[in-house]
Scaffold this motif. Sequence first.
Motif, PDB file in Angstrom:
ATOM      1  N   SER A 176     -42.468  17.408 -60.553  1.00 35.30           N
ATOM      2  CA  SER A 176     -41.308  17.766 -59.738  1.00 35.30           C
ATOM      3  C   SER A 176     -40.523  16.488 -59.503  1.00 35.30           C
ATOM      4  CB  SER A 176     -41.736  18.401 -58.404  1.00 35.30           C
ATOM      5  OG  SER A 176     -42.394  17.443 -57.593  1.00 35.30           O
ATOM      6  N   GLU A 177     -39.470  16.564 -58.739  1.00 38.96           N
ATOM      7  CA  GLU A 177     -38.612  15.390 -58.553  1.00 38.96           C
ATOM      8  C   GLU A 177     -39.388  14.185 -58.030  1.00 38.96           C
ATOM      9  OE1 GLU A 177     -34.175  15.219 -57.133  1.00 38.96           O
ATOM     10  OE2 GLU A 177     -35.463  15.192 -55.342  1.00 38.96           O
ATOM     11  N   TRP A 236     -36.963  -0.671 -49.063  1.00 40.51           N
ATOM     12  CA  TRP A 236     -37.531   0.532 -48.459  1.00 40.51           C
ATOM     13  C   TRP A 236     -38.945   0.334 -47.923  1.00 40.51           C
ATOM     14  CZ3 TRP A 236     -42.071   1.859 -50.787  1.00 40.51           C
ATOM     15  CH2 TRP A 236     -42.316   1.216 -52.021  1.00 40.51           C
ATOM     16  N   GLY A 237     -39.640  -0.742 -48.371  1.00 41.36           N
ATOM     17  CA  GLY A 237     -41.067  -0.859 -48.082  1.00 41.36           C
ATOM     18  C   GLY A 237     -41.440  -1.620 -46.832  1.00 41.36           C
ATOM     19  N   ASN A 238     -40.445  -2.084 -46.054  1.00 40.46           N
ATOM     20  CA  ASN A 238     -40.762  -2.942 -44.910  1.00 40.46           C
ATOM     21  C   ASN A 238     -41.731  -2.317 -43.915  1.00 40.46           C
ATOM     22  OD1 ASN A 238     -39.176  -5.193 -45.644  1.00 40.46           O
ATOM     23  ND2 ASN A 238     -37.324  -4.186 -44.905  1.00 40.46           N
ATOM     24  N   LYS A 239     -41.642  -1.008 -43.757  1.00 44.31           N
ATOM     25  CA  LYS A 239     -42.485  -0.337 -42.759  1.00 44.31           C
ATOM     26  C   LYS A 239     -43.709   0.344 -43.355  1.00 44.31           C
ATOM     27  CE  LYS A 239     -38.652   0.398 -39.538  1.00 44.31           C
ATOM     28  NZ  LYS A 239     -37.882   1.399 -38.731  1.00 44.31           N
ATOM     29  N   VAL A 240     -43.877   0.261 -44.665  1.00 43.38           N
ATOM     30  CA  VAL A 240     -45.077   0.821 -45.292  1.00 43.38           C
ATOM     31  C   VAL A 240     -46.260  -0.076 -44.961  1.00 43.38           C
ATOM     32  CG1 VAL A 240     -46.158   1.451 -47.478  1.00 43.38           C
ATOM     33  CG2 VAL A 240     -43.707   1.855 -47.131  1.00 43.38           C
ATOM     34  N   GLN A 262     -36.649   3.482 -52.939  1.00 43.28           N
ATOM     35  CA  GLN A 262     -35.420   3.405 -53.715  1.00 43.28           C
ATOM     36  C   GLN A 262     -35.348   2.099 -54.494  1.00 43.28           C
ATOM     37  OE1 GLN A 262     -32.322   3.752 -50.731  1.00 43.28           O
ATOM     38  NE2 GLN A 262     -32.304   1.558 -50.356  1.00 43.28           N
ATOM     39  N   PHE A 263     -34.475   2.074 -55.495  1.00 40.73           N
ATOM     40  CA  PHE A 263     -34.269   0.879 -56.304  1.00 40.73           C
ATOM     41  C   PHE A 263     -33.282  -0.060 -55.635  1.00 40.73           C
ATOM     42  CE2 PHE A 263     -35.633   3.932 -59.647  1.00 40.73           C
ATOM     43  CZ  PHE A 263     -36.741   3.226 -60.103  1.00 40.73           C
ATOM     44  N   SER A 264     -33.131  -1.224 -56.214  1.00 41.39           N
ATOM     45  CA  SER A 264     -32.258  -2.241 -55.640  1.00 41.39           C
ATOM     46  C   SER A 264     -30.792  -1.830 -55.633  1.00 41.39           C
ATOM     47  CB  SER A 264     -32.425  -3.556 -56.407  1.00 41.39           C
ATOM     48  OG  SER A 264     -32.224  -3.371 -57.798  1.00 41.39           O
ATOM     49  N   ASP A 265     -30.407  -0.866 -56.472  1.00 41.61           N
ATOM     50  CA  ASP A 265     -29.015  -0.396 -56.461  1.00 41.61           C
ATOM     51  C   ASP A 265     -28.799   0.765 -55.499  1.00 41.61           C
ATOM     52  OD1 ASP A 265     -30.316   1.655 -57.757  1.00 41.61           O
ATOM     53  OD2 ASP A 265     -28.980   1.712 -59.494  1.00 41.61           O
ATOM     54  N   GLY A 266     -29.835   1.109 -54.728  1.00 43.92           N
ATOM     55  CA  GLY A 266     -29.729   2.172 -53.741  1.00 43.92           C
ATOM     56  C   GLY A 266     -30.085   3.551 -54.242  1.00 43.92           C
ATOM     57  N   SER A 267     -30.312   3.714 -55.533  1.00 44.27           N
ATOM     58  CA  SER A 267     -30.682   5.026 -56.071  1.00 44.27           C
ATOM     59  C   SER A 267     -32.145   5.321 -55.767  1.00 44.27           C
ATOM     60  CB  SER A 267     -30.435   5.070 -57.579  1.00 44.27           C
ATOM     61  OG  SER A 267     -31.235   4.097 -58.240  1.00 44.27           O
ATOM     62  N   PRO A 268     -32.507   6.601 -55.567  1.00 44.23           N
ATOM     63  CA  PRO A 268     -33.893   6.932 -55.229  1.00 44.23           C
ATOM     64  C   PRO A 268     -34.835   6.729 -56.404  1.00 44.23           C
ATOM     65  CG  PRO A 268     -32.637   8.921 -55.602  1.00 44.23           C
ATOM     66  CD  PRO A 268     -31.640   7.788 -55.635  1.00 44.23           C
ATOM     67  N   ILE A 269     -36.084   6.354 -56.109  1.00 42.61           N
ATOM     68  CA  ILE A 269     -37.115   6.282 -57.141  1.00 42.61           C
ATOM     69  C   ILE A 269     -37.649   7.694 -57.340  1.00 42.61           C
ATOM     70  CG2 ILE A 269     -39.360   5.331 -57.795  1.00 42.61           C
ATOM     71  CD1 ILE A 269     -38.756   2.936 -56.027  1.00 42.61           C
ATOM     72  N   LEU A 270     -37.493   8.207 -58.543  1.00 42.98           N
ATOM     73  CA  LEU A 270     -37.896   9.567 -58.847  1.00 42.98           C
ATOM     74  C   LEU A 270     -39.002   9.572 -59.900  1.00 42.98           C
ATOM     75  CD1 LEU A 270     -34.339  11.175 -59.070  1.00 42.98           C
ATOM     76  CD2 LEU A 270     -35.880  11.098 -57.086  1.00 42.98           C
ATOM     77  N   ALA A 271     -39.634  10.708 -60.026  1.00 39.01           N
ATOM     78  CA  ALA A 271     -40.700  10.845 -61.023  1.00 39.01           C
ATOM     79  C   ALA A 271     -40.169  10.553 -62.427  1.00 39.01           C
ATOM     80  CB  ALA A 271     -41.290  12.247 -60.956  1.00 39.01           C
ATOM     81  N   SER A 272     -38.918  10.871 -62.676  1.00 35.20           N
ATOM     82  CA  SER A 272     -38.331  10.608 -63.995  1.00 35.20           C
ATOM     83  C   SER A 272     -38.235   9.112 -64.274  1.00 35.20           C
ATOM     84  CB  SER A 272     -36.950  11.263 -64.103  1.00 35.20           C
ATOM     85  OG  SER A 272     -36.091  10.810 -63.068  1.00 35.20           O
ATOM     86  N   ASP A 273     -38.045   8.300 -63.221  1.00 36.96           N
ATOM     87  CA  ASP A 273     -38.019   6.846 -63.399  1.00 36.96           C
ATOM     88  C   ASP A 273     -39.416   6.318 -63.720  1.00 36.96           C
ATOM     89  OD1 ASP A 273     -35.190   6.065 -62.663  1.00 36.96           O
ATOM     90  OD2 ASP A 273     -35.774   7.145 -60.848  1.00 36.96           O
ATOM     91  N   ILE A 306     -42.613  -0.378 -61.741  1.00 42.13           N
ATOM     92  CA  ILE A 306     -41.615   0.694 -61.824  1.00 42.13           C
ATOM     93  C   ILE A 306     -40.206   0.104 -61.807  1.00 42.13           C
ATOM     94  CG2 ILE A 306     -40.774   2.820 -60.770  1.00 42.13           C
ATOM     95  CD1 ILE A 306     -43.689   2.901 -61.874  1.00 42.13           C
ATOM     96  N   PHE A 307     -39.395   0.513 -62.791  1.00 42.04           N
ATOM     97  CA  PHE A 307     -38.002   0.093 -62.849  1.00 42.04           C
ATOM     98  C   PHE A 307     -37.129   1.310 -63.151  1.00 42.04           C
ATOM     99  CE2 PHE A 307     -40.309  -1.022 -66.738  1.00 42.04           C
ATOM    100  CZ  PHE A 307     -39.665  -0.267 -67.706  1.00 42.04           C
TER     101      PHE A 307
END
Length: 629
Positions: A184-185, A258-262, A142-153, A208-209
Motif C-alpha cells: 500500500s502507499e 522528520w525524525g527529531n522526535k522519533v 519525508q525527504f529533504s525536498d519535503g515530499s513524503p517517503i512512500l513504499a514506492s520510494d 532510502i532515497f
Amino acid sequence: MLSQIRPNPVGMPFRAQVLLITLGLLCGLGFYSGESAAAQGIAQYGKPKYAEGFAHFEYANPNAPKGGTLTLPNPDRRTSFDKFNPFTLRGVTAPGIGALMFESLAVGSADEVSSVYGLIAEDIQVAPDKMSVSFRIRPEAQFSDGSPILASDVKHSFDTLMSKLANPQYRTIYADVKQAVVVSERVIRFDFKTRNSELPLMVGGLPIFSKNWGVKTDGSVTAFDKITFEHPIGSGPYVIESFRAGKSMIYKRNPNYWGNKVNVRVGFYNFDRIVYKLYSDDAVRLEAFKAGEFDALVEYRAKNWAKSYVGPKFNNGTLIKKAFANHNGAGMQGFAMNLRRPIFQDVRVRKALGYALDFQWLNRQLFFDQYGRINSYYTNSDLSANYRGETVPTEAELKLLKPLQAKYPQHVPEAVFGAMPPPPSTEAPSSLRNNLRKARELLAEAGWTYRDGALRNSKGEIFRFEIVEDGPFFMRILSAYVRNLEKLGIKVEIRTSDYALHQKRMDDYDFDMTTIRFPDTQSPGNELYDRFGSAAAKERGSDNVIGVQSPVVDALIDAIVKAETREQLQAATRSLDRVLWNSYFVVPHWYNPTHRIAFRKEMGYPNPPLYYSAESWILSTWWLQEARK
C-alpha cells in the motif's frame, strides 16, 4: 580503535550502512495485516532491551543542547572527492554523505546485541514462515525536498541498488531477497528466496532515497551511475549547504527533518552545521587540529598519541586527549595476500610470510606497548575460537566441521581440530632467528630455496611481490617487515599512491599484498558473503579482496546466517574462525580496545555505548557546550 589504520568506507557504501545496523539482528514476528499488532523493536534472540514506547536510547543525551558547528577532518584516508553518490562503484564520495543524508527503515542499538528498532518504519513484522518482512512507514517521514517517503520510494531504492548501475556489493548482500513489493502507499514487503533470519535486518538497513533523485526539470532522468554532483534527495537530518571540490564539505540541518522526535533519534545529530575539511596527510591534519581548525580528531597511530598530543593547549586544558573504552570485537587487520596471484596459492608460503613479522619488536619500538596481538578473526569477542583460551573445537563446532572435512578435505586444514595456534612471537624462548628458520623450512617444502642471492623456485624464478598502500604513514612498519622478508631472499617492492588510485586497484584486485581491516561486529551475518564468499571473489569491487573461494567457508557462512540461537551463531562463527585462521590468508596485526580521541574543551559527549566507532559516535551524539554558542 583497533590499530593505526583508519576505517575505509569510501566507495563501499554498503559496508558503511552495515556498520550502523549490524549491532542488532531481527527475529520473526507476525506478518503485517490490517490492524494487527506490530512492534517497533524486535530481537533475534530473546527480547529487545528497550520496551515498546521507550523514550530514547540510554547512551544518547535527550537534553543535549542543539546548535553550533562541528568541524571535522578527513574521516578516513580520502583526501578529495568527486561525487555525492555513495552507492556507485566508480569515484570517491564526499565525506559524511551516507551518514548524514540517508536514513534506513530500521536501526540497531549500540548497547545491545541482536536487536533492531524502526526509524523510517513505525513497525516491522516478519511473516510466520519467515519468508518475508513488512515495514509500515511513518506518516511524518519525508525527504529533504519535503515530499513524503512512500513504499514506492523504498522499492525504487532497493531495485536501483540491486541493478547493475549500483555497486555490485548490494547484489551480493541481498542475493537472497526475491523482490520488494508495494503493499500500500505506506507498507512495503520484502520477499525472500530462502529462510534467513538476518534478511529482515539487512533490508531494514537499506538506505532510502527519493525516486526523483536524478530527475531533471525537463523530466529527463540521469542514469543512476551517472549521478555525481546532483544533490541527493535523501531521508536524513542534513542537506548540503556548500562545498569546495576536493577541499571541504559543509552540511546544514534540515529544518524540516522528520525524525527529531522519533525515539531512536532523540539526542542524536545535535549540530546545526557539520563541516569537513580535507587535509593532505596525517601530519598536516594534526597540526591543523592544534591550531584550532577543527573540533575533534580520532588518532590511530600509537607514536602520535604518545608523542605528538602535547603542548600548551593540552597543558591548559584547551585541548583534551582521552582514551575511551569500548567492547567492540577487534575484527581482523593485517597484511592480506591476494589469492588470485599464483605465488600465494600454497598455504605453506602464506604461513611462512607470517613468521617474518616481529610484532614484539614493533610494539616495543614503534607502538609504545599500546597494542595486543590479533589472534583470531574475532579477537576480543565471544565469537572467537580463542575466547576461552587455546581450546579445541566444541561438540557443536565438530558437528559442523567434521562433515565438511569429509566432503571437502582439501579445504579443511587438519589444524582446525586442535587448539587455535597463536600468531608467531619473538618472546623468549622464541626469537626472530628461530621464526625465520621455520619460514625457510616451509618455503623449501613449497619449492622455494635460496640460491644465487635470492629465493627461487625450480624454474629459477625469484620470489617477489609488491605491497601497495594508499599513503606513506605505514612505511616504518612496512620497512621493518620487508627487512625480515629480505633475509629470506624475498624481493619486495612497496608502492604508495593516492587514495582514489589505491581504491581503484582494490576494486580491480590489482595488487599482491595490502593492508586490510575487516570491521568488528557483534553479530556477523550476510556481510560475510561479500567478505569471504566464493561468488564475491569474482565480483569486481566486492569486500573479498583476498579472493577466498572455498565451499567450506561458504557452508559455514550459511550456518552463521541461518543460526537461530546465540549458541548456534557462536559455534558457526568459531568454526569459520578456525578455518580462516588456519588457512593463513592474512599476516595478523594488532588491536587496542580503546578509541583515542582528542577534542576541544567546548565539546560535550554522553557516556559511550558498548559497541561503537569513534567517528560515528562523535558525529551522531556529541554536542557543543552552551558557552561557545
